[in-house]
Design a protein around this motif. Structure first.
Motif, mmCIF file in Angstrom:
data_model
loop_
_atom_site.group_PDB
_atom_site.id
_atom_site.type_symbol
_atom_site.label_atom_id
_atom_site.label_comp_id
_atom_site.label_asym_id
_atom_site.label_seq_id
_atom_site.Cartn_x
_atom_site.Cartn_y
_atom_site.Cartn_z
ATOM 1 N N VAL A 82 2.978 12.511 -6.001
ATOM 2 C CA VAL A 82 3.296 12.464 -7.365
ATOM 3 C C VAL A 82 4.143 11.316 -7.568
ATOM 4 O O VAL A 82 4.080 10.282 -8.095
ATOM 5 N N PHE A 83 5.237 11.304 -6.627
ATOM 6 C CA PHE A 83 6.180 10.466 -6.628
ATOM 7 C C PHE A 83 5.744 8.821 -6.152
ATOM 8 O O PHE A 83 6.193 7.847 -6.828
ATOM 9 N N SER A 84 5.162 8.749 -5.076
ATOM 10 C CA SER A 84 4.615 7.558 -4.925
ATOM 11 C C SER A 84 3.566 6.985 -5.785
ATOM 12 O O SER A 84 3.822 5.761 -6.110
ATOM 13 N N PHE A 85 2.747 7.777 -6.413
ATOM 14 C CA PHE A 85 1.817 7.006 -7.322
ATOM 15 C C PHE A 85 2.637 6.623 -8.655
ATOM 16 O O PHE A 85 2.513 5.462 -8.928
ATOM 17 N N ARG A 144 3.171 2.688 -9.655
ATOM 18 C CA ARG A 144 2.581 2.428 -11.036
ATOM 19 C C ARG A 144 3.608 1.564 -12.054
ATOM 20 O O ARG A 144 3.455 0.655 -12.700
ATOM 21 N N ASP A 145 5.060 2.418 -11.762
ATOM 22 C CA ASP A 145 5.959 2.069 -12.892
ATOM 23 C C ASP A 145 6.783 0.930 -12.385
ATOM 24 O O ASP A 145 7.306 0.150 -12.960
ATOM 25 N N LYS A 146 7.042 0.845 -11.071
ATOM 26 C CA LYS A 146 8.058 -0.040 -10.365
ATOM 27 C C LYS A 146 7.338 -1.161 -9.348
ATOM 28 O O LYS A 146 8.204 -2.122 -8.873
ATOM 29 N N GLY A 147 6.319 -1.003 -9.043
ATOM 30 C CA GLY A 147 5.745 -1.779 -7.847
ATOM 31 C C GLY A 147 5.025 -2.975 -8.643
ATOM 32 O O GLY A 147 5.309 -3.298 -9.828
ATOM 33 N N PRO A 204 -0.801 4.610 -0.688
ATOM 34 C CA PRO A 204 0.295 4.837 0.309
ATOM 35 C C PRO A 204 1.230 5.798 0.187
ATOM 36 O O PRO A 204 1.523 5.653 -1.143
ATOM 37 N N ILE A 205 1.488 6.786 0.799
ATOM 38 C CA ILE A 205 2.343 7.726 0.385
ATOM 39 C C ILE A 205 3.930 7.490 0.892
ATOM 40 O O ILE A 205 4.020 7.379 2.234
ATOM 41 N N LEU A 206 4.654 7.329 -0.004
ATOM 42 C CA LEU A 206 6.142 7.228 0.580
ATOM 43 C C LEU A 206 7.267 8.316 0.358
ATOM 44 O O LEU A 206 6.709 9.123 -0.544
ATOM 45 N N PRO A 207 8.050 8.700 1.199
ATOM 46 C CA PRO A 207 8.756 9.661 1.382
ATOM 47 C C PRO A 207 9.948 9.709 0.114
ATOM 48 O O PRO A 207 10.841 8.723 -0.225
ATOM 49 N N GLU A 208 9.610 10.757 -0.935
ATOM 50 C CA GLU A 208 10.477 10.718 -1.911
ATOM 51 C C GLU A 208 11.939 10.960 -1.637
ATOM 52 O O GLU A 208 12.921 10.658 -2.075
ATOM 53 N N HIS A 209 12.204 11.802 -0.403
ATOM 54 C CA HIS A 209 13.846 12.152 -0.021
ATOM 55 C C HIS A 209 14.290 11.093 0.478
ATOM 56 O O HIS A 209 15.615 10.930 0.417
#
Length: 617
Positions: A150-153, A157-160, A202-207
């Motif tokens: 969810v964080f990555s999406f 979408r909003d900052k990429g 692509p999945i980025l680490p939220e932490h």
């Protein structure tokens, strides 16, 4: 978007399962529960590989691991974040990130679960759920969770880059159903490929990113979960990746026989002739050769003759797409299609191909070249059904004239036609210079380039434009300045590329639609603003069969051609690879795209090549 302090994106958790008055699951949730969990999804038909497949058909699960692959990269870099507007990202960064699914290079468009251990897709394509593999983790040991998805999406979408907003435009919401299950809800079911597109997320680490600034360039060794991690960074000069020994996904069937090479090195060169010399000297292992002249003449060396260097053409089954001189319609002198058509008539492909490229290329005549999606002849009944509602908004030629790109006539009559079009647009030649009759200003044109090898290719075009009285110049700048001007659309003409897959879809919004004409770093380089194009892109995206997709693509292709947004160049249906003979790879090659992840270093050959190169020092 750039330059803002990164704020944590809130994670939206799903509501509890909805219950009817009698305590039973309601009909919607029951429908979710009844959808089967699958290992892969295909755009059309079924995945070629069944559940329980052992490896990709073009991978060798017995391939040895080890060694180094050194390649050249062009220009420079100042960032390891490839997802944002700012900065020039280093090559190869995609290899540190895992995606939810991954495609097979042997199929037109099928996505197999990577981070996704199970996929549930609504038969009507209103939603999709993904179960993450419990063993999936980032390189620091943190598990990959639904909240990371969810964080990555939302972050992308909003900052990429604006590309992501276009790509994911029809996703209404994404939520974490549980720690390892994520649900995507779609605003409509008109994009058949949207579930597969989400598989490429692509999945980025939220932490990792929670307290970091996402929207500015960085040279940190960013954290991922993929088969490689960043080992060394020499800003602007070199980036090195090392294979992750305890990569969580190394034994997945999808990955067996892949990611065999221990170290991947990208050395940066501002001059491609210097990069070629470095390859010939053995400082680089592989070269993707883009120059037909080099391919024909530069490899006449003893190393090629005795087999130490091999030249391989890897076939490419995807459409060639469109490469050409992109015309910026945001410029006042270039907003008239008659002017743009005149510019195209001055380009002499046949001369360039014979004198500079040794006859290696064919002319590109479609935005979907080398496919059934390319428009041909006059529109057929299926195309007319899409085009007729816009007859009053389109040139009559769209309906009753042959397609405009092919130009078999000699250059001189084409230049006469071009001058006639320019006069119709309000220009004429005065003392050898083409001027605007209303303002008296001369017609000037700048070709913005970043690679010096394009200068000799563009010079003949400039000379032909001079015969029309157009004052043209070529400006070669460094890659960082080039990208900065590109983001702000500060150019008259550039060399641009619009790659196409066998199944085009949401990316066409970013290429052609009005919504992205003025969005910085969008791929609508020409500044196309046409409601008919917008509508045809929508038709293409919502096509629910192969036949409808082909028809919608042909209609879009036809309208784009008659808009004269690009001076088409050339294409070649393969990838030229020169490589020192220390690598091995399975044959035959995959049918649709090259996949270098299945190559490996052959220890015996590598030793022989090293001894040969030492003997020449």
């Amino acid at each position: 978007m750039a330059g803002l302090r990164w704020l944590l994106v809130a994670i939206t958790l799903a509501a509890p399962l909805a219950l009817a008055d009698d305590g039973q699951l309601d009909a919607t949730e029951q429908a979710h529960r009844n959808v089967p969990t699958v290992h892969a999804i295909a755009l059309y038909d079924d995945p070629a590989l069944p559940p329980g497949f052992q490896h990709l058909p073009y991978a060798n699960p017995e391939a040895p691991r080890g060694g180094t692959l050194r390649r050249a990269a062009n220009g420079s870099f100042d960032s390891t974040n490839p997802f944002i507007i700012q900065g020039t990202p280093a090559d190869g960064l995609n290899q540190i990130y895992d995606t939810l699914m991954e495609s097979s290079a042997d199929e037109p468009f099928t996505m197999y679960g990577l981070l996704a251990g199970g996929i549930r897709l609504d038969p009507d394509r209103h939603w999709m759920e993904i179960d993450l593999r419990p063993e999936a983790h980032f390189h620091d040991g943190h598990p990959v969770t639904a909240e990371d998805v969810v964080f990555s999406f939302e972050l992308l979408r909003d900052k990429g880059s604006p590309f992501y907003r276009a790509y994911y435009a029809s996703v209404e919401s994404v939520s974490a159903v549980s720690e390892r299950t994520v649900r995507f809800e779609f605003s409509n079911n008109q994009s058949r490929e949207l579930p597969l597109i989400l598989g490429q997320l692509p999945i980025l680490p939220e932490h990792y990113w929670r307290e970091r600034e996402f929207t500015r360039p960085t040279l940190d060794k960013l954290l991922g979960s993929g088969p490689y991690e960043i080992a060394e960074i020499d800003p602007g000069r070199r980036i090195v990746y090392r294979r992750v020994d305890d990569y969580w996904g190394r034994d997945l069937p999808l990955n067996r026989g892949r990611y065999n090479i221990d170290r991947l090195v990208y050395d940066y060169f501002r001059d491609q002739s210097v990069a070629l010399e470095a390859f010939m000297a053995g400082a680089l292992d592989m070269r993707i050769e883009s120059s037909a002249k080099n391919w024909a003449t530069a490899y006449d060396t003893p190393a090629v003759e005795d087999g130490a260097i091999q030249r391989v053409i890897v076939p490419d089954g995807q459409p060639a797409g469109m490469q050409g001189y992109v015309i910026n319609t945001r410029r006042a002198q270039l907003d008239d299609p008659r002017v743009r058509r005149a510019l195209g008539l001055a380009f002499d492909f046949d001369w360039v191909n014979q004198h500079l490229f040794y006859g290696a290329y064919q002319r590109t005549e479609s935005y979907f070249q080398n496919s059934e999606m390319a428009a041909r002849g006059l529109p057929g009944d299926e195309e007319l059904a899409l085009l007729d509602p816009y007859r009053d908004q389109l040139p009559a030629a769209v309906f009753d004239q042959p397609l405009p790109i092919s130009q078999p006539e000699a250059l001189r009559p084409r230049l006469r036609e071009a001058l006639g079009l320019l006069r119709q647009a309000g220009y004429d030649v005065r003392d050898g210079t083409l001027v605007n009759l209303e303002t008296g200003r001369p017609f000037t044109l700048e070709f913005l380039l970043y690679d010096s090898q394009w200068e000799r290719i563009t010079q003949p075009f400039v000379r032909n434009l001079e015969r029309l009285g157009i004052r043209s110049k070529i400006r070669v700048v460094d890659v960082n300045q080039y990208l900065d001007r590109l983001r702000r659309f500060q150019f008259d003409m550039i060399v641009g590329n619009f790659p196409q897959s066998a199944n085009p879809g949401n990316e066409q919004r970013d290429f052609w639609t009005s919504e992205y004409a003025d969005v910085p770093q969008s791929r609508n380089l020409a500044g196309v603003r046409d409601p008919v194009v917008d509508a045809l892109v929508d038709d293409l995206i919502r096509a629910d069969s192969r036949e409808k997709l082909d028809t919608a693509s042909r209609a879009l292709d036809r309208v784009l051609q008659w808009g004269f947004y690009v001076v088409p160049q050339w294409n070649f249906d393969g990838t030229r690879v020169a490589v020192w003979n220390k690598f091995a790879y399975p044959r035959p090659f995959p049918r649709y795209t090259p996949d270098f992840s299945v190559w490996w270093v052959d220890p015996e050959r590598a030793g022989a090549i090293a001894a040969r190169q030492r003997g020449q020092e």
